[in-house]
Design an enzyme around this catalytic site. Structure first.
Site, PDB file in Angstrom:
ATOM      1  N   TRP A  82       0.837  -0.594   0.066  1.00 30.55           N
ATOM      2  CA  TRP A  82       0.110  -0.118   0.119  1.00 30.55           C
ATOM      3  C   TRP A  82       1.307   1.111   0.145  1.00 30.55           C
ATOM      4  CZ3 TRP A  82      -4.290  -0.428  -1.775  1.00 30.55           C
ATOM      5  CH2 TRP A  82      -5.605  -2.415  -1.606  1.00 30.55           C
ATOM      6  N   ASP A 113      -1.195   6.924   6.555  1.00 33.60           N
ATOM      7  CA  ASP A 113      -2.837   5.679   6.153  1.00 33.60           C
ATOM      8  C   ASP A 113      -2.538   4.575   7.381  1.00 33.60           C
ATOM      9  OD1 ASP A 113      -4.308   3.565   4.999  1.00 33.60           O
ATOM     10  OD2 ASP A 113      -3.136   3.403   3.276  1.00 33.60           O
ATOM     11  N   LYS A 126     -11.880  -1.695   8.543  1.00 32.01           N
ATOM     12  CA  LYS A 126     -11.166  -3.251   8.694  1.00 32.01           C
ATOM     13  C   LYS A 126     -11.308  -3.471  10.757  1.00 32.01           C
ATOM     14  CE  LYS A 126      -7.735  -2.533   5.283  1.00 32.01           C
ATOM     15  NZ  LYS A 126      -8.322  -3.534   5.075  1.00 32.01           N
TER      16      LYS A 126
HETATM   17  N1  PMP Z   1      -4.242   1.342   2.868  1.00 25.54           N
HETATM   18  C1  PMP Z   1      -4.358   0.085   3.221  1.00 25.54           C
HETATM   19  C2  PMP Z   1      -3.188  -0.137   4.492  1.00 25.54           C
HETATM   20  C3  PMP Z   1      -5.317  -1.394   3.008  1.00 25.54           C
HETATM   21  O1  PMP Z   1      -5.193  -2.150   3.586  1.00 25.54           O
HETATM   22  C4  PMP Z   1      -5.609  -0.833   2.393  1.00 25.54           C
HETATM   23  C5  PMP Z   1      -6.961  -2.074   1.669  1.00 25.54           C
HETATM   24  N2  PMP Z   1      -8.043  -2.059   2.039  1.00 25.54           N
HETATM   25  C6  PMP Z   1      -5.891   0.448   1.310  1.00 25.54           C
HETATM   26  C7  PMP Z   1      -5.632   1.557   1.384  1.00 25.54           C
HETATM   27  C8  PMP Z   1      -6.851   0.684   0.022  1.00 25.54           C
HETATM   28  O2  PMP Z   1      -8.230   0.970   0.549  1.00 25.54           O
HETATM   29  P1  PMP Z   1      -8.861   1.228  -0.203  1.00 25.54           P
HETATM   30  O3  PMP Z   1      -9.543  -0.337  -1.219  1.00 25.54           O
HETATM   31  O4  PMP Z   1     -10.204   1.709   0.901  1.00 25.54           O
HETATM   32  O5  PMP Z   1      -9.348   1.990  -0.784  1.00 25.54           O
END
Ligand code: PMP
Length: 361
Positions: free
Chosen positions: A103, A173, A197
């Site tokens: 990520w 994040d 989560k």
């Molecule tokens: N950052 C992290 C740490 C994630 O685990 C995720 C995926 N769940 C994301 C970003 C991307 O999230 P989203 O699918 O809500 O855009």
């Protein structure tokens, strides 16, 4: 989770059963209004009370002081990957990225499309298995912010400390470990987290931003500008009202459980149990992250072959242990054990792992 299954999905992930029970009422007849919480105007007093309550509970759980704003956005954490540089990198300067997993790498890519972004940590050759020490990091002289991902959901790698920017604004994040451990909020200028989560359902993203940092956001771009959330009751447009309602219920649940302090202890105990089982398996299972960087939320490990891993997951599902397959990009096994996940599920997984190892050695 309402049946006998244990849900290890990484997100959307299990919610506290008590919360789902409460939500059932709000879905049909919110506060005896005869309407669903999804059917009332986001400008109504009834919804404003929900929004304020969710915000207050988050403030109280994370000790967020008055000089921070709390916003509920849409677009997921992925939209934040772009929104952060759009707001803070378009007026020049550089952005430092600490990349410790999938990520963080995505966030860096988005920032590179917009401005001068730079990775400031050294990455090992064997994938993402560790996090840098604070003293290993040096920031660019013209850094507008430093970005990192406090828990890498796919790679199972987590920071055990709050990164210090030493004057450079820290953007984090925290999608997959927010509310799971105590944090020193003063170290951060902006924290964002997709809710699916630890805080609620997908479709709503919490943004916590310090006033002085918000002041420096680039202007324009409508709802893609953080400033647009500062007025209008933090709602420049229609938010995910159902998502905000669910966040309020999840935070209320967490307060009743004893808050972040209490859940942190439980999370540590659950993760310790599972990592011990991995470490005591005589090499049948092997953890993918270095011990000092092991995630308490996403426990990632491998078996000797991909075939065995596939067998492990299929038989686990039959035994009521659902969602253990690692992310398709890295393979392996991943047990996501967020706040709502019960210790009984971890114990059941450990028993299953023991049996599987015995019959498959
Ligand atoms: N950052 C992290 C740490 C994630 O685990 C995720 C995926 N769940 C994301 C970003 C991307 O999230 P989203 O699918 O809500 O855009």
């Amino acid at each position: 989770m309402t049946g006998t299954e244990f849900n290890f999905f990484s997100g959307p992930a299990m919610l506290p059963p008590e919360v789902l029970e409460r939500a059932r009422e709000g879905l049909i007849n919110f506060n005896s209004s005869g309407m669903s919480v999804m059917e009332i105007s986001h400008r109504s007093d009834a919804f404003l009370a929900v929004l304020r309550s969710a915000e207050q509970r988050l403030r109280s759980l994370l000790y967020i002081p008055g000089n921070y704003r709390v916003f509920f956005l849409q677009g997921g954490a992925s939209m934040q990957f772009s929104m952060v540089p759009m707001n803070f990198l378009t007026s020049g300067g550089a952005a430092d990225y600490v990349v410790t997993g999938t990520w963080g790498a995505k966030a860096f890519k988005r920032a590179s499309e917009i401005g001068a972004a730079k990775v400031i940590n050294v990455r090992s050759d064997d994938g993402f298995t560790t996090v840098p020490l604070q003293e290993e990091l040096g920031f660019s002289a013209d850094a507008r912010y430093v970005h990192y991902v406090s828990n890498e959901t796919i790679d199972g790698v987590e920071f055990r400390y709050d990164l210090d920017g030493f004057g450079v604004p820290v953007v984090c994040d925290a999608s997959s470990n927010i509310l799971s451990r105590q944090i020193d909020i003063d170290k951060y200028s902006l924290i964002y987290a997709g809710a699916q989560k630890n805080i609620g359902p997908s479709g709503v993203t919490v943004v916590i931003i310090r006033d002085d940092f918000l002041e420096t956001a680039h202007r324009g771009q409508g709802v893609l500008n953080y400033r647009s959330f500062a007025g209008n009751d933090s709602m420049p447009n229609t938010p995910n009202t159902w998502g905000v309602y669910m966040i309020d219920l999840v935070c209320e649940w967490l307060q009743n459980e004893g808050g972040v302090e209490a859940i942190e202890k439980r999370n540590a105990a659950k993760a310790d149990l599972l990592y011990s089982a991995i470490d005591n398996s005589d090499g049948f299972y092997s953890g993918t992250a270095e011990p000092a960087a092991r995630s308490r939320m996403n426990v990632t490990f491998r078996l000797q072959s991909e075939e065995k891993e596939a067998e492990f997951c299929v038989a686990a599902e039959k035994a009521g242990l659902v969602g253990l397959r690692g992310h398709r990009s890295v393979g392996g096994i991943r047990a996501s054990i967020y706040n709502a996940f019960p210790v009984e599920g971890v114990e059941k997984l450990i028993n299953y792992m023991d049996e599987f190892a015995q019959t498959n050695r």
